[in-house]
Design a protein around this motif. Structure first.
Motif, short mmCIF file in Angstrom:
data_model
loop_
_atom_site.label_atom_id
_atom_site.label_comp_id
_atom_site.label_asym_id
_atom_site.label_seq_id
_atom_site.Cartn_x
_atom_site.Cartn_y
_atom_site.Cartn_z
N ASN A 31 -5.28 6.30 8.30
CA ASN A 31 -5.31 7.60 8.94
C ASN A 31 -4.04 8.37 8.62
N VAL A 32 -4.21 9.64 8.35
CA VAL A 32 -3.07 10.52 8.10
C VAL A 32 -3.07 11.54 9.23
N ALA A 33 -2.03 11.47 10.06
CA ALA A 33 -1.94 12.35 11.23
C ALA A 33 -1.55 13.77 10.81
N TYR A 34 -2.01 14.72 11.58
CA TYR A 34 -1.67 16.13 11.36
C TYR A 34 -0.16 16.32 11.29
N GLU A 35 0.57 15.61 12.12
CA GLU A 35 2.03 15.76 12.16
C GLU A 35 2.67 15.42 10.82
N PHE A 36 2.05 14.50 10.05
CA PHE A 36 2.57 14.16 8.72
C PHE A 36 2.21 15.25 7.71
N MET A 37 1.07 15.90 7.93
CA MET A 37 0.56 16.87 6.96
C MET A 37 1.17 18.26 7.13
N ASP A 38 1.52 18.62 8.36
CA ASP A 38 1.97 19.99 8.65
C ASP A 38 3.47 20.14 8.43
N GLU A 39 3.85 21.10 7.61
CA GLU A 39 5.26 21.38 7.41
C GLU A 39 5.62 22.83 7.61
N PHE A 91 0.86 -1.18 0.00
CA PHE A 91 0.00 0.00 0.00
C PHE A 91 0.90 1.23 0.00
N THR A 92 0.65 2.16 -0.92
CA THR A 92 1.47 3.37 -1.01
C THR A 92 0.56 4.59 -1.10
N TYR A 93 0.92 5.63 -0.34
CA TYR A 93 0.27 6.92 -0.56
C TYR A 93 1.32 8.00 -0.58
N ILE A 94 1.09 8.96 -1.45
CA ILE A 94 2.05 10.04 -1.69
C ILE A 94 1.35 11.37 -1.43
N ARG A 95 1.97 12.18 -0.61
CA ARG A 95 1.44 13.53 -0.36
C ARG A 95 1.95 14.46 -1.45
N VAL A 96 1.05 15.25 -2.00
CA VAL A 96 1.43 16.25 -3.00
C VAL A 96 1.00 17.61 -2.45
N ARG A 97 1.98 18.42 -2.07
CA ARG A 97 1.71 19.75 -1.53
C ARG A 97 1.36 20.70 -2.66
N THR A 98 0.33 21.51 -2.46
CA THR A 98 -0.09 22.43 -3.52
C THR A 98 0.30 23.87 -3.24
N PRO A 107 9.59 27.12 4.86
CA PRO A 107 10.79 27.74 5.42
C PRO A 107 11.70 26.68 6.05
N ASN A 108 12.98 26.85 5.92
CA ASN A 108 13.97 25.98 6.55
C ASN A 108 13.65 24.49 6.32
N PRO A 109 13.74 24.03 5.07
CA PRO A 109 13.35 22.65 4.78
C PRO A 109 14.14 21.60 5.54
N GLY A 110 15.35 21.92 5.95
CA GLY A 110 16.13 20.96 6.73
C GLY A 110 15.46 20.62 8.05
N THR A 111 14.69 21.55 8.59
CA THR A 111 14.01 21.35 9.87
C THR A 111 12.59 20.84 9.69
N TYR A 112 11.85 21.39 8.70
CA TYR A 112 10.43 21.12 8.60
C TYR A 112 10.04 20.12 7.51
N ASP A 113 10.89 19.89 6.53
CA ASP A 113 10.52 19.02 5.42
C ASP A 113 10.40 17.57 5.89
N LYS A 114 9.33 16.89 5.45
CA LYS A 114 9.09 15.49 5.79
C LYS A 114 9.01 14.69 4.49
N THR A 115 9.11 13.40 4.61
CA THR A 115 8.97 12.54 3.45
C THR A 115 7.57 12.67 2.87
N ASP A 116 7.45 12.53 1.58
CA ASP A 116 6.15 12.65 0.92
C ASP A 116 5.53 11.30 0.58
N THR A 117 6.30 10.22 0.66
CA THR A 117 5.82 8.90 0.25
C THR A 117 5.84 7.95 1.44
N ILE A 118 4.71 7.30 1.67
CA ILE A 118 4.59 6.30 2.73
C ILE A 118 4.24 4.97 2.07
N ARG A 119 5.05 3.95 2.38
CA ARG A 119 4.80 2.60 1.88
C ARG A 119 4.61 1.69 3.08
#
Length: 148
Positions: free
Chosen positions: A106-114, A64-71, A77-89
């Motif tokens: 379920n997709v947790a807020y913590e995965f969605m918020d960057e 099962f794979t889902y990929i987040r696509v940010r629009t 800001p500061n992707p080294g600190t806030y950027d998360k993976t976009d693909t979950i397998r």
């Protein structure tokens, strides 16, 4: 008496056959059933339910794979600190052989918020592969917002 051209009869027959096409194929078919919410705040999650159809019923233990696509157009800001993976397998849980059913995740807020300074808008692409390696087409959800 007027006769109906053979072409018209064949076209109508093909159209009716296509409308009644069986959803059960070797390749799994996915359809979005519903979402629990379109916007979430800290501490919340979004439940996404997906119907599946699989002729062999061998989706259990598949992939099962889902990929987040940010629009958002502005980079985070500061992707080294806030950027998360976009693909979950992950693995589809083990369940008895069924050719139709529902997958819930379920997709947790913590995965969605960057971006800690503004709302984050995104959608998800979802696909599965059964245990024999037959891949579904990728389906796409509607938009979700992680609220600040």
């Amino acid at each position: 008496m007027r006769s109906i051209p053979v072409f018209a009869i064949l076209s109508l027959t093909m159209l009716l056959a296509a409308c009644g096409k069986d959803k059960f194929e070797t390749k799994p078919l996915l359809e979005i059933k519903d979402y629990s919410a379109e916007a979430v705040s800290q501490g919340e999650s979004v439940r996404i339910r997906v119907n599946y159809y699989d002729k062999e019923g061998d989706l259990g233990e598949g992939d099962f794979t889902y990929i987040r696509v940010r629009t958002n157009k502005t980079p985070i800001p500061n992707p080294g600190t806030y950027d998360k993976t976009d693909t979950i397998r992950s693995k589809v849980p083990v369940f008895p052989s069924k050719n139709t059913g529902e997958l819930t995740f379920n997709v947790a807020y913590e995965f969605m918020d960057e971006d800690p300074n503004r709302n984050d808008t995104m959608y998800f692409k979802i696909a599965v592969v059964d245990i024999k390696g037959n891949a579904s087409d990728t389906i796409t959800t509607g938009l979700f917002v992680a609220r600040q």
